[in-house]
Design an enzyme around this catalytic site. Structure first.
Site, PDB file in Angstrom:
ATOM      1  N   ALA A  75      89.331  81.276  -1.154  1.00 31.42           N
ATOM      2  CA  ALA A  75      89.855  82.274  -2.083  1.00 31.42           C
ATOM      3  C   ALA A  75      89.021  82.304  -3.355  1.00 31.42           C
ATOM      4  O   ALA A  75      88.401  81.309  -3.741  1.00 31.42           O
ATOM      5  CB  ALA A  75      91.315  81.968  -2.418  1.00 31.42           C
ATOM      6  N   ASP A  76      89.014  83.461  -4.003  1.00 32.90           N
ATOM      7  CA  ASP A  76      88.351  83.599  -5.287  1.00 32.90           C
ATOM      8  C   ASP A  76      89.006  84.745  -6.052  1.00 32.90           C
ATOM      9  O   ASP A  76      89.604  85.640  -5.451  1.00 32.90           O
ATOM     10  CB  ASP A  76      86.853  83.868  -5.127  1.00 32.90           C
ATOM     11  CG  ASP A  76      86.107  83.661  -6.434  1.00 32.90           C
ATOM     12  OD1 ASP A  76      85.868  82.489  -6.784  1.00 32.90           O
ATOM     13  OD2 ASP A  76      85.797  84.644  -7.108  1.00 32.90           O
ATOM     14  N   GLN A  77      88.869  84.692  -7.365  1.00 27.65           N
ATOM     15  CA  GLN A  77      89.463  85.728  -8.213  1.00 27.65           C
ATOM     16  C   GLN A  77      88.460  86.159  -9.278  1.00 27.65           C
ATOM     17  O   GLN A  77      87.807  85.319  -9.892  1.00 27.65           O
ATOM     18  CB  GLN A  77      90.735  85.197  -8.870  1.00 27.65           C
ATOM     19  CG  GLN A  77      91.521  86.252  -9.624  1.00 27.65           C
ATOM     20  CD  GLN A  77      92.831  85.683 -10.151  1.00 27.65           C
ATOM     21  OE1 GLN A  77      92.831  84.751 -10.947  1.00 27.65           O
ATOM     22  NE2 GLN A  77      93.948  86.230  -9.691  1.00 27.65           N
ATOM     23  N   LYS A 119      83.156  80.114   0.421  1.00 26.06           N
ATOM     24  CA  LYS A 119      83.947  78.881   0.344  1.00 26.06           C
ATOM     25  C   LYS A 119      84.568  78.547   1.693  1.00 26.06           C
ATOM     26  O   LYS A 119      84.519  77.393   2.146  1.00 26.06           O
ATOM     27  CB  LYS A 119      85.030  79.028  -0.729  1.00 26.06           C
ATOM     28  CG  LYS A 119      84.483  79.142  -2.140  1.00 26.06           C
ATOM     29  CD  LYS A 119      85.584  79.486  -3.128  1.00 26.06           C
ATOM     30  CE  LYS A 119      85.032  79.702  -4.524  1.00 26.06           C
ATOM     31  NZ  LYS A 119      86.105  80.074  -5.491  1.00 26.06           N
TER      32      LYS A 119
END
Length: 198
Positions: A74-76, A58
């Site tokens: 960001a990622d989760q 991203k």
């Protein structure tokens, strides 16, 4: 000061950065997360690694469109008993997911990356372990009726900053990481990169 861009449409991530006093643009990444994940899952990448690869993808995608800017991606990923859970597709999926997690512990892996001109400059993954208290179908029904469709916007079908906190008996880790952004390491690196004073 260097231009700062958040490569995410997440309202909570934007609020965290705003509350920390940052000035930035919002330019959500245009990446196919499932297409990126597919080969990683086939190669048995860990949930932490998957979150990191997505965060970097991203940040890199947006940084290629924003020359010279520092871009935050960001990622989760939610890891429950070795299974990677994604955002529930509908309220019934949210109900099943919450009942499965009742009385058990799961992990949230929140990854963040900073890129400039298509190159990753920095990456970090924060992990939090969350234990849900035991609850039954009636409670889950009331909870989902109360929060509504917002339950479908997060990987765990909950938001700690709202009624979702009532699902838990213990949380081991950083609050900001639960919300999807390891904020303290990020702020530290932005200072190193000259995007924050002090």
């Amino acid at each position: 000061m260097t231009e700062l861009v958040l490569a995410s449409g997440s309202q909570i991530r934007a609020e965290l950065l705003q509350n920390a006093g940052l000035t930035f643009d919002i330019d959500p990444a245009r990446v196919d997360e499932r297409a990126i994940e597919a080969p990683l899952l086939e190669s048995d990448f860990s949930p932490e690694d998957i979150a990191q690869v997505l965060a970097e993808a991203k940040a890199q995608e947006v940084s290629e469109r924003r020359p010279g800017a520092l871009v935050i991606g960001a990622d989760q990923v939610l890891d429950f008993e070795g299974e990677r859970l994604t955002k529930p597709a509908d309220m019934e999926a949210a109900r099943r997911q919450l009942l499965a997690m009742s009385g058990k512990t799961h992990a949230l892996h929140s990854a963040v990356a900073i890129a400039r001109d298509g190159q990753t400059l920095w990456r970090n993954v924060g992990t939090v372990r969350l234990t849900m208290r035991p609850f039954g179908p009636e409670f889950v029904g009331r909870y989902l009726a109360g929060v509504g469709e917002v339950a479908l916007t997060s990987v765990g079908a909950y938001q700690l900053e709202g009624p979702g906190i009532q699902l838990f008996s213990a949380i081991d880790g950083d609050y900001f990481t639960v919300l999807g952004l390891p904020l303290l390491p990020l702020l530290g690196e932005l200072r190193v990169l000259g995007a924050l004073e002090g």
